[in-house]
Design a protein around this motif. Sequence first.
Motif, PDB file in Angstrom:
ATOM      1  N   ILE A 390      21.919  15.624  14.723  1.00 34.06           N
ATOM      2  CA  ILE A 390      23.257  15.039  14.565  1.00 34.06           C
ATOM      3  C   ILE A 390      23.252  13.904  13.536  1.00 34.06           C
ATOM      4  O   ILE A 390      22.266  13.163  13.419  1.00 34.06           O
ATOM      5  N   PHE A 391      24.313  13.821  12.784  1.00 34.15           N
ATOM      6  CA  PHE A 391      24.537  12.720  11.842  1.00 34.15           C
ATOM      7  C   PHE A 391      25.506  11.746  12.491  1.00 34.15           C
ATOM      8  O   PHE A 391      26.646  12.110  12.797  1.00 34.15           O
ATOM      9  N   ILE A 392      25.051  10.503  12.705  1.00 38.45           N
ATOM     10  CA  ILE A 392      25.911   9.477  13.310  1.00 38.45           C
ATOM     11  C   ILE A 392      26.243   8.405  12.277  1.00 38.45           C
ATOM     12  O   ILE A 392      27.379   8.313  11.809  1.00 38.45           O
ATOM     13  N   THR A 393      25.288   7.594  11.920  1.00 42.98           N
ATOM     14  CA  THR A 393      25.533   6.512  10.958  1.00 42.98           C
ATOM     15  C   THR A 393      24.874   6.765   9.603  1.00 42.98           C
ATOM     16  O   THR A 393      25.177   6.073   8.635  1.00 42.98           O
ATOM     17  N   GLY A 394      23.957   7.729   9.540  1.00 43.43           N
ATOM     18  CA  GLY A 394      23.286   8.019   8.274  1.00 43.43           C
ATOM     19  C   GLY A 394      22.032   7.206   8.028  1.00 43.43           C
ATOM     20  O   GLY A 394      21.398   7.349   6.988  1.00 43.43           O
ATOM     21  N   SER A 395      21.632   6.355   8.979  1.00 46.18           N
ATOM     22  CA  SER A 395      20.466   5.502   8.764  1.00 46.18           C
ATOM     23  C   SER A 395      19.179   6.330   8.647  1.00 46.18           C
ATOM     24  O   SER A 395      18.327   6.059   7.784  1.00 46.18           O
ATOM     25  N   SER A 396      19.015   7.343   9.484  1.00 48.30           N
ATOM     26  CA  SER A 396      17.825   8.198   9.396  1.00 48.30           C
ATOM     27  C   SER A 396      17.838   9.016   8.113  1.00 48.30           C
ATOM     28  O   SER A 396      16.799   9.233   7.483  1.00 48.30           O
ATOM     29  N   GLU A 397      19.011   9.484   7.747  1.00 49.44           N
ATOM     30  CA  GLU A 397      19.131  10.252   6.507  1.00 49.44           C
ATOM     31  C   GLU A 397      18.693   9.412   5.308  1.00 49.44           C
ATOM     32  O   GLU A 397      17.955   9.886   4.433  1.00 49.44           O
ATOM     33  N   ARG A 398      19.148   8.163   5.274  1.00 46.49           N
ATOM     34  CA  ARG A 398      18.776   7.281   4.157  1.00 46.49           C
ATOM     35  C   ARG A 398      17.262   7.046   4.120  1.00 46.49           C
ATOM     36  O   ARG A 398      16.664   6.965   3.044  1.00 46.49           O
ATOM     37  N   LYS A 399      16.645   6.937   5.295  1.00 45.79           N
ATOM     38  CA  LYS A 399      15.188   6.744   5.356  1.00 45.79           C
ATOM     39  C   LYS A 399      14.461   7.952   4.751  1.00 45.79           C
ATOM     40  O   LYS A 399      13.477   7.806   4.030  1.00 45.79           O
ATOM     41  N   HIS A 400      14.957   9.146   5.026  1.00 45.28           N
ATOM     42  CA  HIS A 400      14.337  10.349   4.467  1.00 45.28           C
ATOM     43  C   HIS A 400      14.552  10.418   2.952  1.00 45.28           C
ATOM     44  O   HIS A 400      13.649  10.832   2.215  1.00 45.28           O
ATOM     45  N   LEU A 401      15.727  10.015   2.510  1.00 42.71           N
ATOM     46  CA  LEU A 401      15.980   9.990   1.067  1.00 42.71           C
ATOM     47  C   LEU A 401      15.037   9.024   0.355  1.00 42.71           C
ATOM     48  O   LEU A 401      14.502   9.323  -0.720  1.00 42.71           O
ATOM     49  N   GLU A 402      14.841   7.855   0.961  1.00 39.96           N
ATOM     50  CA  GLU A 402      13.925   6.872   0.378  1.00 39.96           C
ATOM     51  C   GLU A 402      12.506   7.433   0.294  1.00 39.96           C
ATOM     52  O   GLU A 402      11.778   7.186  -0.674  1.00 39.96           O
ATOM     53  N   THR A 403      12.122   8.203   1.301  1.00 44.46           N
ATOM     54  CA  THR A 403      10.762   8.732   1.357  1.00 44.46           C
ATOM     55  C   THR A 403      10.483   9.721   0.232  1.00 44.46           C
ATOM     56  O   THR A 403       9.374   9.758  -0.310  1.00 44.46           O
ATOM     57  N   VAL A 404      11.474  10.543  -0.128  1.00 45.49           N
ATOM     58  CA  VAL A 404      11.244  11.575  -1.153  1.00 45.49           C
ATOM     59  C   VAL A 404      11.792  11.161  -2.516  1.00 45.49           C
ATOM     60  O   VAL A 404      11.761  11.940  -3.464  1.00 45.49           O
ATOM     61  N   HIS A 405      12.306   9.921  -2.595  1.00 43.05           N
ATOM     62  CA  HIS A 405      12.843   9.445  -3.873  1.00 43.05           C
ATOM     63  C   HIS A 405      11.747   9.449  -4.945  1.00 43.05           C
ATOM     64  O   HIS A 405      10.642   8.974  -4.728  1.00 43.05           O
ATOM     65  N   GLY A 406      12.074   9.999  -6.091  1.00 46.75           N
ATOM     66  CA  GLY A 406      11.123  10.038  -7.194  1.00 46.75           C
ATOM     67  C   GLY A 406      10.104  11.148  -7.100  1.00 46.75           C
ATOM     68  O   GLY A 406       9.181  11.220  -7.931  1.00 46.75           O
ATOM     69  N   ALA A 407      10.265  12.050  -6.099  1.00 46.87           N
ATOM     70  CA  ALA A 407       9.291  13.138  -5.930  1.00 46.87           C
ATOM     71  C   ALA A 407       9.547  14.293  -6.886  1.00 46.87           C
ATOM     72  O   ALA A 407       8.735  15.222  -6.962  1.00 46.87           O
ATOM     73  N   GLY A 408      10.675  14.257  -7.588  1.00 46.58           N
ATOM     74  CA  GLY A 408      10.976  15.317  -8.541  1.00 46.58           C
ATOM     75  C   GLY A 408      11.658  16.521  -7.933  1.00 46.58           C
ATOM     76  O   GLY A 408      11.667  17.605  -8.529  1.00 46.58           O
ATOM     77  N   ALA A 409      12.248  16.342  -6.732  1.00 46.01           N
ATOM     78  CA  ALA A 409      12.995  17.443  -6.124  1.00 46.01           C
ATOM     79  C   ALA A 409      14.207  17.775  -6.977  1.00 46.01           C
ATOM     80  O   ALA A 409      14.834  16.896  -7.571  1.00 46.01           O
ATOM     81  N   ARG A 410      14.528  19.054  -7.022  1.00 47.63           N
ATOM     82  CA  ARG A 410      15.704  19.472  -7.794  1.00 47.63           C
ATOM     83  C   ARG A 410      16.975  18.911  -7.165  1.00 47.63           C
ATOM     84  O   ARG A 410      17.846  18.384  -7.840  1.00 47.63           O
ATOM     85  N   ASP A 411      17.077  19.039  -5.862  1.00 49.86           N
ATOM     86  CA  ASP A 411      18.190  18.469  -5.113  1.00 49.86           C
ATOM     87  C   ASP A 411      17.818  18.440  -3.645  1.00 49.86           C
ATOM     88  O   ASP A 411      16.811  19.014  -3.231  1.00 49.86           O
ATOM     89  N   ILE A 412      18.639  17.748  -2.856  1.00 52.43           N
ATOM     90  CA  ILE A 412      18.327  17.513  -1.446  1.00 52.43           C
ATOM     91  C   ILE A 412      19.548  17.855  -0.602  1.00 52.43           C
ATOM     92  O   ILE A 412      20.662  17.442  -0.915  1.00 52.43           O
ATOM     93  N   THR A 413      19.304  18.600   0.474  1.00 52.74           N
ATOM     94  CA  THR A 413      20.381  18.998   1.378  1.00 52.74           C
ATOM     95  C   THR A 413      20.003  18.624   2.807  1.00 52.74           C
ATOM     96  O   THR A 413      18.832  18.724   3.192  1.00 52.74           O
ATOM     97  N   PHE A 414      21.003  18.192   3.573  1.00 53.42           N
ATOM     98  CA  PHE A 414      20.800  17.887   4.985  1.00 53.42           C
ATOM     99  C   PHE A 414      21.621  18.870   5.819  1.00 53.42           C
ATOM    100  O   PHE A 414      22.829  19.009   5.618  1.00 53.42           O
ATOM    101  N   LEU A 415      20.933  19.548   6.711  1.00 53.94           N
ATOM    102  CA  LEU A 415      21.565  20.538   7.584  1.00 53.94           C
ATOM    103  C   LEU A 415      21.544  19.979   9.003  1.00 53.94           C
ATOM    104  O   LEU A 415      20.482  19.629   9.522  1.00 53.94           O
ATOM    105  N   TYR A 416      22.713  19.872   9.629  1.00 52.93           N
ATOM    106  CA  TYR A 416      22.808  19.269  10.960  1.00 52.93           C
ATOM    107  C   TYR A 416      23.465  20.230  11.953  1.00 52.93           C
ATOM    108  O   TYR A 416      24.336  21.029  11.576  1.00 52.93           O
ATOM    109  N   VAL A 417      23.071  20.109  13.213  1.00 55.71           N
ATOM    110  CA  VAL A 417      23.822  20.793  14.264  1.00 55.71           C
ATOM    111  C   VAL A 417      25.235  20.228  14.303  1.00 55.71           C
ATOM    112  O   VAL A 417      26.218  20.966  14.404  1.00 55.71           O
ATOM    113  N   ALA A 418      25.364  18.899  14.193  1.00 54.03           N
ATOM    114  CA  ALA A 418      26.688  18.271  14.295  1.00 54.03           C
ATOM    115  C   ALA A 418      26.748  17.006  13.450  1.00 54.03           C
ATOM    116  O   ALA A 418      25.732  16.376  13.159  1.00 54.03           O
ATOM    117  N   ARG A 419      27.966  16.665  13.077  1.00 52.52           N
ATOM    118  CA  ARG A 419      28.224  15.404  12.376  1.00 52.52           C
ATOM    119  C   ARG A 419      29.383  14.702  13.086  1.00 52.52           C
ATOM    120  O   ARG A 419      30.434  15.300  13.318  1.00 52.52           O
TER     121      ARG A 419
END
Length: 525
Positions: A390-419
């Motif tokens: 579930i996506f509530i405030t986005g704090s966990s999502e931002r942590k994951h984005l920070e972790t892979v920042h600069g890794a050279g991914a083409r793009d990033i998608t988040f798939l959730y059961v619920a938002r």
Amino acid sequence: MTIKCVSFDLWLTLIKPHSGSHHERVQILARAFGTEANEELSQLVYAVSKELDIRSEQTGTDYDCSARIDLLADKLGKTRFKQARRALLVRQCQSSIRRNQPSLIDSDIANILTSLREKGIKTALVSNTGYAEASVMREIVKNLGLAPLFDLMLFSSEMGIPKPSPAVYQKICDAFNIFPNEILHIGDSLKADYNGARLFGARALLFSPETPNVEYECVQSIREVMGYIRTSEPIARFPLYELTEVDGTVVDVNGRSFSPVEYSRFKHGDVAILQKYGYELADHFIKHFGEQLQRDPRCVVVAPFAFMHVPTAAGNMMEWFHERLGMFMSLHSLPCIERFHVYKHVSNHQQDDNYAKVSNEERKRILDAITFSVDTTRLVGKTVVFIDDIFITGSSERKHLETVHGAGARDITFLYVARMDPKVASVAPSIESRLNQTLVKDLDDIAMIFQPGNYRMNLRNCKLILRSSIDLVLRFVRQLHSSVLRDIYATCLANSYYLEPRYTDTFACIETEFRKRIRDRANVP
């Protein structure tokens, strides 16, 4: 994904009607029906259009000028015109629209479209036409100097289908050979433009010039689109359920059947619901990425949100997500999709207990004390897909984005059961805890789920047990099947909970009972 096409609604997004347009239409219709052109008729003409616009959104059927004239005749108790007479009246309405030319909402629209095209971004115009025929709309766009600036123009009366039908947005994908999440759509209608585009898998901005709606991503001026493109991360977010709270009840805003009881069972390891959500989320994934996978199955890598050794509910769900996805890959003779793991490192004295109950600020503080690690070399040039419950405030999502920042991914998608509705989440982030505990609140509730073969152990269950009183834990573990007890004990060991002072006594209860059964079974000291 990178934005490759920006599509625009027309009416009340790029242009506004002439002030005399509606008045002249009422005059024409009054003469045709032999009635007085008064305020009552004016309001009825508005009401007929509104009714058919709503019906169009609900049924996916386009109601053109002829359909509006027919419904107006019914409302007035008049006999519908024969075909030739109706065709004449339609032509009169089109001539009226031509005489009363609409005007641009923003004089800078041409410059914005030009800037988009200079950046290599395709531009599309997507309009439900209403009283105006597509040929008239094309004339209007041409007269305003915008026609050469659109790579594609789609009008509902030509297609026979209106927004929010997914088929409308699919035409954009087909025209430019792009994926849904490479489209950014802007329009003033919440249902036809914003929700329609998002449900298709595109990104969307709600054009709200007067007062921006804090519940949605809005722009008050078309000029803001360029800023959005410059600053937006190349990410997309696809939830199965879009949730809000109505009178204390959590419901899906699009009318899908969502059960808080099922969600609570899912969060506590119920295999039946893990499979249900895993299959549904895989189907959701295939909807958005199936075509891309068939072109290049090695271009996508998938991972649940971070954990160390013992999975979260979302991590357990991946067993069935990959099973369902494997069926699709097998059907199309494709290799299995690549997986990766984000490791979550938490010091023994900073365990993130009761995370779902805390404020936004406390969530951030907890996450700042946690470290994620991942082999980023596997992400270079890939579409990275993170999966969570579930996506509530986005704090966990931002942590994951920070972790892979600069890794050279083409793009990033988040798939959730619920938002969760951002407005609800900002006021009460603890709604996540209430959802988690809809059914499962204590050890008696969790015992109902903990039947051999019918559950998967996760950290939430383990912490619920360890935080309970000694008396309750003793009673609980003594009634457990030995295989279940072993899972609980193994989870405690894997996460070093035996080192946590606050868990010392309850862990001892679990360990003592487990060792006793080992001795009884093996008959060894």
